[in-house]
Write a protein that holds these residues in place. Structure first.
Motif, PDB file in Angstrom:
ATOM      1  N   PHE B 283       0.775  -1.170   0.095  1.00 52.64           N
ATOM      2  CA  PHE B 283      -0.306   0.017  -0.231  1.00 52.64           C
ATOM      3  C   PHE B 283       0.745   1.396  -0.588  1.00 52.64           C
ATOM      4  O   PHE B 283       0.435   2.217  -0.357  1.00 52.64           O
ATOM      5  CB  PHE B 283      -0.532  -0.100   1.106  1.00 52.64           C
ATOM      6  N   SER B 284       1.991   1.001   0.214  1.00 53.79           N
ATOM      7  CA  SER B 284       3.106   2.929   0.492  1.00 53.79           C
ATOM      8  C   SER B 284       3.215   2.555  -0.799  1.00 53.79           C
ATOM      9  O   SER B 284       3.091   3.462  -0.769  1.00 53.79           O
ATOM     10  CB  SER B 284       4.005   2.129   1.402  1.00 53.79           C
ATOM     11  N   LEU B 285       3.451   1.917  -1.414  1.00 59.78           N
ATOM     12  CA  LEU B 285       4.517   1.522  -2.751  1.00 59.78           C
ATOM     13  C   LEU B 285       2.682   2.321  -3.703  1.00 59.78           C
ATOM     14  O   LEU B 285       3.416   3.182  -4.538  1.00 59.78           O
ATOM     15  CB  LEU B 285       4.750   0.344  -3.544  1.00 59.78           C
ATOM     16  N   SER B 286       2.113   2.313  -3.498  1.00 60.41           N
ATOM     17  CA  SER B 286       0.127   2.365  -4.364  1.00 60.41           C
ATOM     18  C   SER B 286       1.016   3.612  -3.791  1.00 60.41           C
ATOM     19  O   SER B 286       0.329   4.742  -4.687  1.00 60.41           O
ATOM     20  CB  SER B 286      -0.894   1.917  -3.788  1.00 60.41           C
ATOM     21  N   LEU B 287       0.538   4.039  -2.838  1.00 58.96           N
ATOM     22  CA  LEU B 287       0.579   6.126  -2.347  1.00 58.96           C
ATOM     23  C   LEU B 287       2.089   6.231  -2.812  1.00 58.96           C
ATOM     24  O   LEU B 287       1.579   7.476  -3.124  1.00 58.96           O
ATOM     25  CB  LEU B 287       0.245   6.166  -1.009  1.00 58.96           C
ATOM     26  N   LEU B 288       3.089   5.503  -2.895  1.00 62.38           N
ATOM     27  CA  LEU B 288       4.176   6.557  -3.710  1.00 62.38           C
ATOM     28  C   LEU B 288       3.462   7.411  -4.991  1.00 62.38           C
ATOM     29  O   LEU B 288       4.080   7.563  -5.793  1.00 62.38           O
ATOM     30  CB  LEU B 288       4.950   5.603  -3.642  1.00 62.38           C
ATOM     31  N   GLY B 289       3.166   6.340  -5.741  1.00 68.20           N
ATOM     32  CA  GLY B 289       2.698   6.339  -6.815  1.00 68.20           C
ATOM     33  C   GLY B 289       1.539   7.468  -6.920  1.00 68.20           C
ATOM     34  O   GLY B 289       1.596   8.085  -7.793  1.00 68.20           O
ATOM     35  N   THR B 290       0.402   7.617  -6.244  1.00 67.56           N
ATOM     36  CA  THR B 290       0.331   8.586  -5.913  1.00 67.56           C
ATOM     37  C   THR B 290       0.394   9.782  -6.209  1.00 67.56           C
ATOM     38  O   THR B 290       0.705  11.010  -6.869  1.00 67.56           O
ATOM     39  CB  THR B 290      -1.085   8.466  -5.285  1.00 67.56           C
ATOM     40  N   PHE B 291       1.169  10.024  -5.415  1.00 63.09           N
ATOM     41  CA  PHE B 291       2.172  10.758  -4.965  1.00 63.09           C
ATOM     42  C   PHE B 291       3.579  11.551  -6.215  1.00 63.09           C
ATOM     43  O   PHE B 291       3.002  12.702  -6.471  1.00 63.09           O
ATOM     44  CB  PHE B 291       3.439  10.946  -3.533  1.00 63.09           C
TER      45      PHE B 291
END
Lengths: 364, 660
Positions: B283-291
């Protein structure tokens, strides 16, 4: 008024969603604990698998023993978790009720109050104004386009559709159509003049070098073409060669037939050159409408900003309306607005150069 | 009024999410079932609020209400209805609203699962999930409000970015978001397990469908995005190692590892701590993607409106959630019950290897994507890390993983026999080698490595088939018995094989790109250009007009060996409102291969530049992804309770008891 009632009802429903579970005093039934239920089902599944022959009997035995061990562990932890009841629990529930009753409406009103605009009406797009013959025209264009799609080498078709495009406001298509017709049917004065005229319209009235070349060629083929001469005179005027432009207009008027419909236009241009008739006093037929559109664009750009294309369009529009000082002002503001946009600045500068605004515009 | 009600609903959702965040967590802490039971209705109410606000925005788009700034900036009254609707999420604000909508929808689904999810776990999960909702609601309300109004309302909108006016846009973001956001539920479950200090097979069973579902959707979303870039951007490539693509690939790699480690956890009650960590990282990587995509750090089709303020808010959200969850992990993970130990040569041993490879590959992509950005922000130096870097790092990591895949699939749980497994794969290995040699002989003088890759792909596909075959067909049994057994195999076994065969198909498709043919030319009407076995003849170039764009259409006659196969059109398109040109590629499909034509500049004399490709078996790349997702879905539909059927070794040795 209605909006406030709607918002009130929504708030009440939201608060109820929190208060409702708080008002129910059923305690979780112990038999329903999904943890122990899971292992019970697992043991039943192992039994079924064994019955269907998916598992060897000894496999099933050891799997069952494992699941049973976990079931016992899960049961023990469920027993340990005795649920809180009594006075402190009641106090907590009251606290949560108070929180729901206050936090949800207050936060919603505060946030909505900061960002919402409850009094604004809905904007509906005006139905597209259709010309009386709008539908027929569109159908006709569709037919010609279908024909051209089948036989693209039919120059006559391009020649026919080009003025229609122009009338529909599809100026760039008109330019392309005339260019294709020129390529297929050869270069004659009338067609070249039409092509040049379309180019001028595509540039909001500026006679570009490309357009000028077309008019020059037309004059070479037919020296009497009044339209080509008129646009060449305009080109001269736009280049600042006032004397040359005046001479052209005058000779054009001298050679005009008595009842030529374009005579007033030429006279008008001549008067403007002489300064006897400022642009405001002798407006072109729909100058007011154009002025309105340009003002709208200007105010939008001033309040919301816009792209480099929009700024250059504004500059060009002012020049066409003969409002050089406003065009310069627009160029100045465009430079400020696009200060961070390198490509945009280049476009504005290039346009300023084309319109010969540079000398004055760079001065503070 | 509808728009304002939608705006207000969003504000209400914020307050409700705060309740959904605080009350259940408090309830779980003091063990009060009534407080814990606040979570489900609150979650459902939040979902209804967000849905109302999404519908209000959609209504504004459909009726072209140009008093809403978001509609003005991204719509136009002449736009076709489908793009009016898909335009709702074709911009920054609307897409964030869609993100929250899916997030709250999943929350509502968890809230509805009363029977299967234990009370405490559900309360904690919904509490954590509400924290994510609160953060994104605050983000959207304060910095990216889709309901901002304009006075006076303009008469016409500015139209949607032409690249986004495509069916791909209607499908790609929702798929990708369901994937990203699905992992947020896994994340919430992981945090809930950490808060409660309890993780077991029940947890794994509950999390499994979320992980698998999110993974399947993410797979489809990435494949869809890749195909969209392939036909819309007109470059003929399908993957560019672009940071935006990498941003979606990283969660996919981590998610793939998570899908596999959850299996180990459910069957063998092991790898618990690692699974929790993976759930958090995914999920952190998903958030990073969004960022990366939304902050303006990168420039692409996806970074709609670049605004540094938004980037900072997303970065803050990122730090709170990643930092917070990792801190929680560091604090609570040592208290979790450790699972059993296991032998290196076993299904679970190979799955650990799979996790290691995937995690390393993910780290490689991470470095390749972020290092240039970090370097640029520190030293101002611009470097470009592109395909060569990834070819030298990512591909060598993937190769052993793929080679091991059929072995791992065949190995038994708990303790396997590597030689025995290899024996079961003899036939498959043989056929794969034969195919490699055949392809090599057939294309002698062509690419050298590509036949090997084709062989690898065949190995994967056949290895998966072999798995089903050997499990259903015993020596000497007849066909009907084998069919019966095959039908009786658990759907998860079928799903596994299907997904792995999909990997093989994609590998074959990628390998086949080595035989791409490409030709550039400037054509007059009547001229021909050829690529591979196909020729195209330029028949005509004509303009065409639609409501909101105009085309210059080049019609090409495709033929092969003198046989005419049909017409294909490629066009330069100008969107009138934005005056923005795009290129529409003309694609003709023959089986799994495609002829791809892309129009270039149109010269004054009527000749046109043309870029022509022949792409053999290119469709396999995406077909493989679809098969992978189908495998995931099939496996997801299998709700059997699974027990890693333990076989007693000898004597009385029981299962290795979990350390207590």
């Amino acid at each position: 008024m209605v909006i406030w009632i709607v918002l009130l009802v929504m708030t009440a429903a939201a608060v109820m969603a929190v208060l409702w579970p708080l008002s129910r005093h059923e305690s979780a039934a112990a038999g329903d604990d999904p943890n122990t239920e899971f292992y019970r089902q697992q043991i039943a599944e192992i039994e079924r698998d064994r019955a269907r022959g998916m598992l060897m009997p000894e496999e099933a035995e050891s799997a069952k023993a494992e699941a049973a061990r976990r079931l016992i562990r899960a049961g023990a932890s469920a027993d340990a978790a005795a649920y809180a009841v009594g006075e402190p629990a009641l106090r907590r529930r009251r606290a949560v009720s108070a929180l729901a009753l206050s936090l949800v409406p207050i936060l919603a009103v505060a946030v909505y109050g900061a960002y919402g605009s409850p009094h604004l009406p809905v904007a509906r797009p005006a139905p597209q104004a259709k010309a009386a013959d709008g539908i027929d025209l569109a159908a006709a264009v569709g037919q010609i386009e279908a024909h051209l799609a089948k036989s693209p080498e039919d120059g006559k078709g391009w020649d026919i559709i080009a003025p229609v495009y122009l009338r529909m406001g599809r100026v760039n298509d008109a330019v392309n159509a005339y260019a294709t017709a020129l390529r297929l049917l050869g270069r004659d004065a009338n067609r070249l003049t039409n092509y040049g005229e379309a180019l001028v319209l595509a540039q909001s009235g500026i006679v570009t070098a490309q357009a000028k070349a077309a008019f020059d060629e037309a004059i070479k083929l037919d020296g009497s073409s009044p339209r080509a001469r008129f646009y060449l005179a305009q080109a001269a005027a736009q280049d600042g060669q006032t004397d040359k432009a005046r001479a052209e207009y005058t000779s054009l008027l001298a050679s005009a037939p008595a009842n030529a419909p374009w005579v007033p236009v030429v006279k008008d241009q001549l008067a403007r050159l002489d300064g006897t008739a400022p642009a405001q006093d002798s407006p072109m037929p729909d100058a007011a409408a154009i002025q309105g559109m340009v003002d709208g664009l200007a105010s939008r750009l001033a309040s919301q900003g816009g792209s480099a294309e929009e700024w250059t369009r504004l500059m060009r529009s002012y020049m066409v309306l003969g409002q050089r000082d406003k065009a310069q002002d627009a160029a100045r503001r465009a430079r400020q607005a696009l200060a961070k946009d390198g490509a945009g600045l280049q476009m504005v500068d290039a346009m300023a150069q084309d319109l010969q605004l540079t000398d004055d515009a760079t001065k503070p | 009024m509808l728009v304002e009600a939608g705006h207000y609903a969003l504000a209400l959702a914020l307050g409700l999410s705060l309740i959904q965040f605080g009350v259940p967590l408090w309830g779980a802490r003091v063990n009060d079932p009534v407080l814990m039971n606040v979570a489900p209705p609150a979650a459902i109410a939040v979902f209804i609020c967000v849905l109302a606000s999404f519908l209000a925005l959609t209504a504004a788009y459909v009726t072209s209400d140009f008093s809403v700034l978001n509609v003005v900036e991204n719509s136009h009254s002449t736009k076709p209805m489908i793009y009016k609707i898909s335009g709702v999420w074709g911009n920054h604000e609307g897409s964030m609203l869609l993100w929250i909508l899916i997030l709250t929808l999943f929350g509502a689904v968890v809230a509805g699962a009363r029977r299967s999810v234990p009370l405490r776990l559900r309360a904690n999960t919904l509490g954590v999930q509400a924290a994510v909702t609160v953060a994104f609601l605050l983000f959207i309300l304060t910095t990216s409000n889709p309901f901002t109004r304009v006075v006076p309302a303009p008469l016409e909108g500015q139209d949607l970015n032409p690249l986004l006016q495509d069916l791909g846009l209607a499908i790609h973001p929702p798929l990708l978001y369901i994937g990203y956001v699905g992992f947020s539920i896994t994340f919430a479950f992981a945090c809930a397990a950490l808060i409660d200090g309890r993780i077991d097979a029940v947890w794994a069973r509950i999390v499994r469908p979320w992980t698998l579902g999110a993974w399947a959707f993410l797979t489809l979303g990435i494949a869809m995005g890749s195909y969209w870039a392939y036909y819309e951007l007109g470059w003929g490539g399908w993957w560019f190692w672009d940071p935006v693509e990498n941003a979606s690939l990283m969660p996919w790699l981590a998610g793939t590892a998570l899908v596999h480690s959850t299996v180990v956890m459910e069957k063998r009650d092991a790898l618990k701590v690692w699974t929790i960590l993976l759930a958090i990282l995914t999920f952190s990587l998903s958030l990073l993607g969004t960022f990366l995509v939304r902050s303006g750090v990168l420039t692409s089709v996806h970074s709609f409106a670049v605004d540094p303020e938004r980037g900072i808010v997303i970065l803050a959200i990122l730090m709170i959630f990643i930092g917070g969850s990792l801190a929680l992990f560091a604090w609570r993970a040592p208290m979790l019950q450790q699972g059993g130990i296991f032998a290196p040569v076993s299904r679970e041993g190979v799955l650990v290897l799979n996790n290691l490879f995937l995690a390393t590959a993910c780290a490689t992509v991470f470095i390749g994507t972020l290092y240039p950005l970090a370097l640029e922000s520190v030293t101002g130096e611009k470097i470009s890390v592109g395909a060569p870097f990834f070819n030298f790092t990512f591909v060598p990591l993937m190769l052993p993983l793929l080679l091991l895949l059929p072995f791992g699939q065949t190995l038994a749980w708990k303790r396997g026999n590597f030689l025995g497994t290899a024996q079961r794969l003899y036939a498959v290995i043989g056929i794969a080698i034969l195919v490699t040699l055949a392809v090599y002989a057939f294309t002698l003088g062509g690419p050298v490595l590509a036949p090997l890759a084709i062989g690898l792909g065949m190995f994967l596909v056949l290895g998966s088939l072999n798995e089903i075959l050997t499990r259903s067909w015993a020596k000497g049994s007849n066909l009907s018995a084998a069919l019966r057994r095959a039908r009786g195999l658990p759907r998860s076994a079928w799903g596994t094989s299907l997904a792995h065969a999909g990997v093989g198909l994609t590998v074959i498709g990628i390998a086949a790109t080595a035989w791409n043919a490409e030709e550039l030319g400037i054509l007059k009407v009547g001229d021909t250009l050829s690529a591979g076995p196909y020729q195209v003849k330029l028949e005509r170039v004509v303009p065409r007009a639609e409501a909101n764009y105009r085309d210059e259409v080049a019609t090409l006659l495709v033929s092969s060996g003198g046989r005419e196969l049909g017409h294909v059109e490629t066009m330069k398109r100008i969107y009138v409102t934005r005056n923005m040109p795009t290129t529409e590629a003309g694609i003709m499909t023959f089986g799994l291969s495609q002829v791809y034509a892309s129009i270039g500049e149109i010269q004054a004399d009527g000749s046109v530049g043309l870029h022509l490709f022949y792409k053999p078996f290119v469709l396999l790349i995406w077909l493989g992804a679809v098969v992978m997702a189908a495998g995931g879905a099939l496996s997801l539909s299998d709700r059997r309770l699974r027990v890693g059927a333990p076989v007693r070794a000898k004597g009385l040795q029981a299962m290795p008891a979990p350390a207590e």
